[in-house]
Design a protein around this motif. Structure first.
Motif, PDB file in Angstrom:
ATOM      1  N   ASP A   1       0.811  -1.220   0.000  1.00 17.95           N
ATOM      2  CA  ASP A   1       0.000   0.000   0.000  1.00 17.95           C
ATOM      3  C   ASP A   1       0.849   1.277   0.000  1.00 17.95           C
ATOM      4  O   ASP A   1       0.305   2.375  -0.095  1.00 17.95           O
TER       5      ASP A   1
ATOM      6  N   ASP B   1      -0.643  -7.383   1.983  1.00 19.58           N
ATOM      7  CA  ASP B   1      -0.512  -6.108   2.710  1.00 19.58           C
ATOM      8  C   ASP B   1      -1.899  -5.553   3.050  1.00 19.58           C
ATOM      9  O   ASP B   1      -2.095  -4.955   4.112  1.00 19.58           O
TER      10      ASP B   1
ATOM     11  N   HIS C   1       3.031  -5.839  11.251  1.00 24.74           N
ATOM     12  CA  HIS C   1       4.088  -5.054  10.602  1.00 24.74           C
ATOM     13  C   HIS C   1       5.341  -4.999  11.477  1.00 24.74           C
ATOM     14  O   HIS C   1       6.455  -5.004  10.955  1.00 24.74           O
TER      15      HIS C   1
ATOM     16  N   HIS D   1       7.420  -7.794   1.433  1.00 24.95           N
ATOM     17  CA  HIS D   1       6.778  -7.192   2.605  1.00 24.95           C
ATOM     18  C   HIS D   1       5.347  -7.715   2.817  1.00 24.95           C
ATOM     19  O   HIS D   1       4.964  -8.105   3.919  1.00 24.95           O
TER      20      HIS D   1
END
Ligand SMILES: [Zn+2]
Length: 342
Positions: A116, A164, A242, A258
């Protein structure tokens, strides 16, 4: 928030010229692109920029803060009217930060959807010592997401984007928790945007990655970005999962995307706090987002260490992990359950 042009859909890459014209851009345009991406799509957008103004080209091969500052200086001293950036997250962040520093309009053209950050008011750039920093800046003032073009990027990047967005599930629980403990403030608008981004993909009618689903994912990523902009931080989309992913960035030998790290973190933390992760696990399986820790090259020892040190990764981000029992035996048990269930 100052994003005022947003185009999402198949074939939107052909609307670069009209987007610039509608935003009254003329004169010099700084075109910042990844060399590989430029070799694929440069021929499509260059004539459109030339129809509006004069192109100054910069190829991006690094994501250093100093490089972004150099570009900003070039923009100011050459009287550039607008920055156009095409590429993945690193390239976009260089253009985004240079536009922020030089106070110029910024047209962002992502060629992937792996996280994002591509639509956030944050640029992740490297310092001189090699460490990355998340720097607050502004949302792109113009954005074109061509879902047909993005569909041709490696599917792992799209799956990371799904991961994400799914991580909003845990991030919002952590935010609620932190507010209940008096450790953070609530921002209702930002919360709602992040929740809507999550619901849009969780409740989508599509059950596989197709151009129509990419439109849904693009909308979700943009809403997550707007949530960050409203909140003035990444809080709506970034919680304990995260923190775990940041620990993996530091301590795991194998580096994963990620979005895959945070999706694994979401399932793992849900289990640790005694909540049922089935909805998330089933969703990831449906879209073949593989977050099996062993296949990701994350050993049991690394998993335990990263969970135990996750809260040290970032100050002022209170989460469930701050009050969860992180004893080794329990964590090893959860790792083994994840091997079975994912
Ligand atoms: Zn993220």
């Amino acid at each position: 928030m100052n994003t005022n042009v947003l185009k999402i859909g198949s074939g939107k890459i052909s609307e670069v010229q009209s987007t610039l014209e509608k935003s009254s851009i003329s004169g010099k345009i700084l075109y910042v692109a990844d060399p590989y991406v430029d070799s694929l799509y440069g021929a499509v957008i260059r004539p459109q920029m030339e129809a509006v103004g004069q192109i100054i080209e910069q190829r991006v091969d690094n994501n250093a803060i100093s490089y972004a500052m150099d570009l900003a200086e070039c923009v100011i001293s050459a009287d550039v009217s607008c920055i156009v950036t095409m590429g993945g997250g690193k390239t976009l962040d260089i253009g985004k930060y240079a536009a922020f520093v030089s106070k110029r309009p910024f047209l962002s053209i992502p060629t992937s959807m792996s996280h994002d950050g591509i639509v956030s008011p944050i640029a992740v750039l490297k310092r001189k010592d090699g460490k990355t920093r998340s720097l607050g800046c502004a949302m792109p003032s113009m954005m074109i997401m061509d879902t047909e073009l993005i569909a041709s990027c490696p599917s792992q990047l799209i799956k990371a984007g799904i991961g994400d967005t799914i991580s909003n599930y845990m991030a919002l629980k952590d935010w609620d928790f932190a507010v209940a403990r008096g450790k953070d403030e609530m921002n209702g608008y930002a919360y709602m945007m992040a929740r809507t981004a999550l619901d849009a993909i969780l409740k989508t009618q599509y059950d596989h990655i197709c151009p129509e689903f990419l439109g849904v994912l693009a909308n979700s990523l943009v809403m997550s970005g707007i949530a960050m902009d409203y909140a003035g931080s990444s809080r709506p989309v970034s919680g304990s999962e995260h923190l775990f992913s940041h620990a993996l960035d530091y301590f795991c030998e194998k580096q994963n995307l990620h979005g895959l790290n945070v999706a694994l973190g979401t399932v793992a933390v849900l289990k640790m706090i005694g909540e049922d992760p089935t909805e998330v696990v089933d969703y990831l399986r449906k879209f073949e987002v593989d977050v099996h820790p062993e296949r990701m090259g994350i050993s049991e020892d690394t998993f335990v260490y990263c969970m135990q040190h996750a809260t040290e990764m970032r100050k002022n981000r209170y989460t469930y992990l701050h009050e969860t029992d992180l004893n080794e035996k329990k964590l090893r048990g959860i790792y083994r359950e994840l091997l079975e269930e994912l």
